[in-house]
Design a protein around this motif. Structure first.
Motif, mmCIF file in Angstrom:
data_model
loop_
_atom_site.group_PDB
_atom_site.id
_atom_site.type_symbol
_atom_site.label_atom_id
_atom_site.label_comp_id
_atom_site.label_asym_id
_atom_site.label_seq_id
_atom_site.Cartn_x
_atom_site.Cartn_y
_atom_site.Cartn_z
ATOM 1 N N LYS A 87 0.811 -1.217 0.000
ATOM 2 C CA LYS A 87 0.000 0.000 0.000
ATOM 3 C C LYS A 87 0.845 1.268 0.000
ATOM 4 O O LYS A 87 0.437 2.294 -0.556
ATOM 5 C CB LYS A 87 -0.925 -0.008 1.223
ATOM 6 N N LYS A 333 -1.490 -6.786 8.291
ATOM 7 C CA LYS A 333 -2.817 -6.164 8.159
ATOM 8 C C LYS A 333 -3.796 -6.706 9.201
ATOM 9 O O LYS A 333 -4.659 -5.972 9.692
ATOM 10 C CB LYS A 333 -3.375 -6.406 6.753
ATOM 11 N N PHE A 334 -3.694 -7.986 9.536
ATOM 12 C CA PHE A 334 -4.592 -8.611 10.512
ATOM 13 C C PHE A 334 -4.502 -7.891 11.855
ATOM 14 O O PHE A 334 -5.520 -7.532 12.453
ATOM 15 C CB PHE A 334 -4.224 -10.093 10.659
ATOM 16 N N LEU A 336 -3.073 -4.859 12.418
ATOM 17 C CA LEU A 336 -3.365 -3.434 12.277
ATOM 18 C C LEU A 336 -4.874 -3.180 12.244
ATOM 19 O O LEU A 336 -5.368 -2.231 12.861
ATOM 20 C CB LEU A 336 -2.698 -2.869 11.022
ATOM 21 N N ASP A 337 -5.607 -4.034 11.551
ATOM 22 C CA ASP A 337 -7.068 -3.869 11.504
ATOM 23 C C ASP A 337 -7.669 -3.968 12.904
ATOM 24 O O ASP A 337 -8.574 -3.205 13.265
ATOM 25 C CB ASP A 337 -7.691 -4.926 10.589
ATOM 26 N N GLN A 338 -7.177 -4.908 13.699
ATOM 27 C CA GLN A 338 -7.672 -5.035 15.071
ATOM 28 C C GLN A 338 -7.293 -3.821 15.918
ATOM 29 O O GLN A 338 -8.098 -3.339 16.733
ATOM 30 C CB GLN A 338 -7.102 -6.294 15.719
ATOM 31 N N VAL A 340 -6.862 -0.815 14.863
ATOM 32 C CA VAL A 340 -7.722 0.294 14.445
ATOM 33 C C VAL A 340 -9.076 0.189 15.142
ATOM 34 O O VAL A 340 -9.619 1.184 15.655
ATOM 35 C CB VAL A 340 -7.882 0.309 12.909
ATOM 36 N N ARG A 341 -9.633 -1.023 15.171
ATOM 37 C CA ARG A 341 -10.935 -1.209 15.814
ATOM 38 C C ARG A 341 -10.884 -0.881 17.308
ATOM 39 O O ARG A 341 -11.867 -0.392 17.886
ATOM 40 C CB ARG A 341 -11.426 -2.645 15.609
ATOM 41 N N THR A 357 2.853 -2.232 6.732
ATOM 42 C CA THR A 357 2.457 -3.638 6.735
ATOM 43 C C THR A 357 3.124 -4.387 5.584
ATOM 44 O O THR A 357 3.744 -3.793 4.705
ATOM 45 C CB THR A 357 0.927 -3.782 6.611
#
Length: 422
Positions: A87, A333-334, A336-338, A340-341, A357
């Motif tokens: 990204k 990403k797994f 980082l997504d958590q 963020v949440r 990432t």
């Protein structure tokens, strides 16, 4: 050379009945098995492939050839970190041609059926191996973690055996796949200490790795339950400092309920009594930096876990990086997504740090850093070891709290860890 017994399915793959891609893979697995002295192959339940770092046209050609020959993985397979952040690579000083080829390599693994987790910490993902399962994992810290903490069974191996094992579902039944080879023989005695943190486990791992050689160490004396992050730090350091593929930590890892069980009822070949002074000297020895103004902080080697994100968010809340300090975190990403949440990623970014990432710190090179970057700091024993050669700069090593306080002050601050303060 040792006679290798193959199953009927192995022979069908070897004879080309399962396609040319599977035939190539089985030839490689069988050849390596004979070299290792294995008399048979073993079914594997999970593979984590490590040839995902683009090292030149040869590495790309091998994987794309397997794709062209119709190969597909037979067992759940994940992909290690790759050479670029898919990204963000355009803003990170990555050559476009290099990025294109790195993406081709990642895509080739995906075309074989591997899952693009792009992480050097596959053990943080929910669908992983269990105790006693035979697997083939790449990435040194993950191999040690799998063998020791999970109790799955894998060897350290060269690139391409892993993807061939994924395609065939088979691996040489040798080394740490054999129960008799999983017993410890190097007893490491750790003195009573408290207020342990990641820097302690990094120092302990690095010291044990330097002295173990090819023996399996048995660490006795850890009285508090280490976290996943502590064990990650230990695994990375022990596998960086030496050719360690497995350890036992008495009362912590599943094959070491007691010293006697970890040693298999035998006397140790060697005994190593560690002192607090040795551990602190190891911490100090990991620092090679000489600059007085801090330019770059890098953390996440191995990748940041969700627990790491939570800890960092707590440390940086309400604080700001000093102007001119770049603070980079590598993860997947797994995670980082958590983060963020949970809101932790936003807190970290408000502090002035940035996430990257897919790739890892070991892909850093001098071309990716401006000439203004003179002083680098990390909380990673692995990067402290490899970093000076990778980025051609000295690297300061400190705790994660040291890294945060240094980023705020704009100068490298390495304080005596609480466990070493007495």
């Amino acid at each position: 050379m040792t006679e290798l017994t193959l199953s009927s399915e192995d022979r069908k793959m070897l004879d080309g009945e399962r396609g040319e891609g599977a035939q190539i893979a089985m030839r490689i697995v069988a050849r390596i098995a004979r070299i290792q002295g294995a008399t048979e192959l073993v079914d594997v339940s999970h593979v984590h492939v490590g040839g995902s770092i683009y090292t030149g046209p040869g590495s790309l050609e091998v994987i794309e050839t397997l794709v062209d020959r119709g190969a597909q993985v037979r067992v759940p397979t994940t992909i290690n970190s790759i050479s670029i952040d898919q990204k963000r690579w355009k803003t990170q000083g990555i050559d476009e041609d290099f990025a294109h080829k790195a993406n081709r390599l990642a895509a080739a693994f995906e075309n074989l059926g591997a899952s693009p987790i792009f992480s050097c910490t596959p053990y943080v993902f929910p669908a992983g191996p269990r105790f006693g399962e035979d697997i083939v994992w790449a990435e040194s810290n993950a191999i040690v973690y799998a063998n020791s903490v999970i109790g799955a069974r894998t060897n350290r191996h060269g690139d391409f055996l892993d993807i061939c094992a994924a395609i065939t579902g088979r691996a040489p039944f040798a080394g740490l796949h054999l129960p008799k080879n999983r017993k410890g023989s190097f007893l490491v005695k750790v003195p009573p200490m408290d207020r342990l943190d990641g820097s302690f486990y990094t120092a302990l791992g690095y010291l044990v790795g330097k002295h173990s050689g090819e023996l399996i160490p048995v660490i006795d004396g850890i009285s508090t339950e280490p976290s996943m992050e502590d064990l990650k730090s230990f695994c990375a350091a022990v596998a960086t400092a030496g050719p360690v593929g497995m350890f036992h930590m008495v009362g912590v890892t599943p094959e070491a309920p007691t010293v006697e069980a970890a040693l298999g009822g035998r006397k140790p070949t060697r005994i190593f009594e560690i002192t607090g002074e040795m551990l602190y000297d190891t911490v100090k020895g990991l620092s090679t930096g000489v600059g007085t103004n801090l330019d770059l902080v890098v953390v996440g080697s191995p990748h940041f876990t969700l627990g790491d994100c939570a800890e960092l968010a707590g440390l940086v809340a309400g604080k700001k990086c000093a102007p001119g300090v770049d603070f980079m975190i590598t993860t997947n990403k797994f995670v980082l997504d958590q983060a963020v949440r949970q809101g932790w990623a936003q807190t970290v970014e408000e502090f002035g740090a940035r996430f990257s990432t897919d790739t890892c710190l070991c892909m850093l090179n001098p071309d990716m850093l401006s000439e203004d970057v003179k002083t680098v700091m990390t909380n990673s024993g692995k990067f402290a070891h490899y970093g000076p050669g990778l980025v051609r700069r000295g690297v300061y090593f400190g705790t994660i709290n040291d890294c945060v306080e240094s980023a705020v002050a704009g100068i490298p601050l390495t304080r005596t860890p609480a466990w070493a303060a007495g």
